[in-house]
Design an enzyme around this catalytic site. Structure first.
Site, PDB file in Angstrom:
ATOM      1  N   ARG A   1     -84.173 -10.501  30.578  1.00 13.10           N
ATOM      2  CA  ARG A   1     -83.933  -9.237  29.878  1.00 13.10           C
ATOM      3  C   ARG A   1     -84.210  -9.457  28.382  1.00 13.10           C
ATOM      4  NH1 ARG A   1     -80.051  -5.579  31.886  1.00 13.10           N
ATOM      5  NH2 ARG A   1     -80.825  -4.386  30.124  1.00 13.10           N
TER       6      ARG A   1
ATOM      7  N   HIS B   1     -68.917 -15.199  17.205  1.00 16.21           N
ATOM      8  CA  HIS B   1     -68.397 -14.233  16.238  1.00 16.21           C
ATOM      9  C   HIS B   1     -66.928 -13.887  16.463  1.00 16.21           C
ATOM     10  CE1 HIS B   1     -72.695 -14.027  15.819  1.00 16.21           C
ATOM     11  NE2 HIS B   1     -72.831 -13.506  17.033  1.00 16.21           N
TER      12      HIS B   1
ATOM     13  N   ALA C   1     -71.988 -14.670  22.085  1.00 13.88           N
ATOM     14  CA  ALA C   1     -71.100 -13.711  21.401  1.00 13.88           C
ATOM     15  C   ALA C   1     -69.785 -14.348  20.955  1.00 13.88           C
ATOM     16  CB  ALA C   1     -70.834 -12.516  22.309  1.00 13.88           C
TER      17      ALA C   1
ATOM     18  N   ARG D   1     -79.752  -9.293  12.018  1.00  9.79           N
ATOM     19  CA  ARG D   1     -79.256  -8.352  13.031  1.00  9.79           C
ATOM     20  C   ARG D   1     -77.997  -7.646  12.517  1.00  9.79           C
ATOM     21  NH1 ARG D   1     -79.279 -11.180  18.748  1.00  9.79           N
ATOM     22  NH2 ARG D   1     -79.126  -8.978  19.376  1.00  9.79           N
TER      23      ARG D   1
ATOM     24  N   TYR E   1     -85.082 -12.378  22.624  1.00  8.19           N
ATOM     25  CA  TYR E   1     -84.760 -13.751  23.033  1.00  8.19           C
ATOM     26  C   TYR E   1     -85.930 -14.527  23.652  1.00  8.19           C
ATOM     27  CZ  TYR E   1     -80.006 -12.092  22.239  1.00  8.19           C
ATOM     28  OH  TYR E   1     -78.877 -11.575  21.665  1.00  8.19           O
TER      29      TYR E   1
ATOM     30  N   SER F   1     -81.981 -16.058  18.210  1.00 12.34           N
ATOM     31  CA  SER F   1     -82.390 -14.990  17.291  1.00 12.34           C
ATOM     32  C   SER F   1     -81.882 -15.288  15.885  1.00 12.34           C
ATOM     33  CB  SER F   1     -81.826 -13.640  17.762  1.00 12.34           C
ATOM     34  OG  SER F   1     -80.411 -13.651  17.703  1.00 12.34           O
TER      35      SER F   1
ATOM     36  N   PRO G   1     -71.815 -16.894  26.899  1.00 12.31           N
ATOM     37  CA  PRO G   1     -71.987 -15.768  27.797  1.00 12.31           C
ATOM     38  C   PRO G   1     -73.326 -15.055  27.687  1.00 12.31           C
ATOM     39  CG  PRO G   1     -70.349 -15.293  26.102  1.00 12.31           C
ATOM     40  CD  PRO G   1     -70.655 -16.753  26.020  1.00 12.31           C
ATOM     41  N   ASN G   2     -73.819 -14.698  28.865  1.00  9.08           N
ATOM     42  CA  ASN G   2     -75.042 -13.915  29.062  1.00  9.08           C
ATOM     43  C   ASN G   2     -76.324 -14.709  28.865  1.00  9.08           C
ATOM     44  OD1 ASN G   2     -73.738 -11.355  29.673  1.00  9.08           O
ATOM     45  ND2 ASN G   2     -73.070 -11.398  27.549  1.00  9.08           N
TER      46      ASN G   2
ATOM     47  N   GLU H   1     -74.988 -26.015  15.783  1.00  5.77           N
ATOM     48  CA  GLU H   1     -74.898 -24.647  16.325  1.00  5.77           C
ATOM     49  C   GLU H   1     -76.306 -24.048  16.375  1.00  5.77           C
ATOM     50  OE1 GLU H   1     -72.362 -22.279  13.808  1.00  5.77           O
ATOM     51  OE2 GLU H   1     -72.984 -20.384  14.726  1.00  5.77           O
TER      52      GLU H   1
HETATM   53  O1  CA2 Z   1     -79.356 -15.517  19.148  1.00  8.63           O
HETATM   54  C1  CA2 Z   1     -78.549 -16.107  19.865  1.00  8.63           C
HETATM   55  O2  CA2 Z   1     -78.809 -17.155  20.444  1.00  8.63           O
HETATM   56  C2  CA2 Z   1     -77.181 -15.470  20.115  1.00  8.63           C
HETATM   57  O3  CA2 Z   1     -76.218 -16.529  20.168  1.00  8.63           O
HETATM   58  C3  CA2 Z   1     -77.287 -14.791  21.469  1.00  8.63           C
HETATM   59  C4  CA2 Z   1     -76.044 -13.984  21.843  1.00  8.63           C
HETATM   60  C5  CA2 Z   1     -75.621 -13.061  20.709  1.00  8.63           C
HETATM   61  O4  CA2 Z   1     -74.379 -12.448  21.034  1.00  8.63           O
HETATM   62  C6  CA2 Z   1     -75.473 -13.816  19.395  1.00  8.63           C
HETATM   63  O5  CA2 Z   1     -75.119 -12.892  18.370  1.00  8.63           O
HETATM   64  C7  CA2 Z   1     -76.769 -14.510  19.029  1.00  8.63           C
HETATM   65  C8  CA2 Z   1     -76.320 -13.130  23.090  1.00  8.63           C
HETATM   66  C9  CA2 Z   1     -76.748 -13.923  24.279  1.00  8.63           C
HETATM   67  C10 CA2 Z   1     -77.210 -12.968  25.325  1.00  8.63           C
HETATM   68  O6  CA2 Z   1     -78.421 -13.466  25.830  1.00  8.63           O
HETATM   69  C11 CA2 Z   1     -79.216 -12.614  26.540  1.00  8.63           C
HETATM   70  C12 CA2 Z   1     -80.466 -13.088  26.836  1.00  8.63           C
HETATM   71  C13 CA2 Z   1     -81.329 -12.298  27.523  1.00  8.63           C
HETATM   72  C14 CA2 Z   1     -80.954 -11.033  27.950  1.00  8.63           C
HETATM   73  C15 CA2 Z   1     -79.681 -10.576  27.643  1.00  8.63           C
HETATM   74  C16 CA2 Z   1     -78.809 -11.380  26.948  1.00  8.63           C
END
Ligand code: CA2
Length: 148
Positions: free
Chosen positions: A19, A81, A78, A108, A24, A103, A11-12, A99
């Site tokens: 963003r 977790h 997300a 974090r 990211y 980031s 997701p996202n 995996e």
């Molecule tokens: O660091 C990563 O790749 C994460 O999997 C990214 C997830 C986060 O919940 C994990 O803890 C770590 C979030 C993905 C959201 O991606 C976005 C990218 C750009 C703008 C907003 C969200």
């Protein structure tokens, strides 16, 4: 079994490059798909690159991977977790799983330090930016070659 690798994004991640570039980066998910496809091609493999905001869709793709993919690269976002369901689906997949987190989740918030998916993953890459996807392809290629 073909030389196809499923690259699954949670997701996202469709917002990548649009963003929060400080966390990211500025590459879009489409940019990552192109680079990942080229990396796989350099190993004589192909990818199926997918993103969903829905947990059940990610699970259905993992089930499809059972007879369509040699390996899986997954950034569960997300769901990393929270999702025992994604862990259970990955446990029903026989090939190697890497995996990826763009980031460094360990730098974090505390809630990002635990991953259900890591209980199944054969390797975990975090904090290498989108290069992590390319490193994951390299690692899968080695694991698959060594298993022959
Ligand atoms: O660091 C990563 O790749 C994460 O999997 C990214 C997830 C986060 O919940 C994990 O803890 C770590 C979030 C993905 C959201 O991606 C976005 C990218 C750009 C703008 C907003 C969200």
């Amino acid at each position: 079994m073909t030389g196809t690798i499923f690259v699954l994004n949670g997701p996202n991640l469709n917002l990548l490059g649009k963003r929060q570039p400080g966390i990211y980066g500025s590459e879009t998910l489409a940019d990552v798909e192109v680079a990942t496809a080229l990396q796989a091609e350099s190993h004589g493999m192909s990818i199926r690159f997918l993103q969903s905001n829905a947990e059940h869709q990610l699970i259905d793709w993992i089930h499809e991977a059972r007879d369509q993919a040699a390996g899986i690269v997954i950034n569960p976002a997300a769901y990393t977790h929270t999702s025992v369901a994604i862990l259970d689906a990955l446990n029903a997949f026989d090939g190697p799983v890497i995996e990826v987190h763009i980031s460094n989740v360990h730098k974090r918030e505390e809630f990002r330090h635990h991953s259900f998916v890591s209980l199944r993953a054969d390797g975990v890459i975090a904090g290498c930016g989108t290069q992590g996807y390319l490193l994951a392809i390299d690692r899968l290629a080695k694991l698959l070659a060594d298993a022959k």
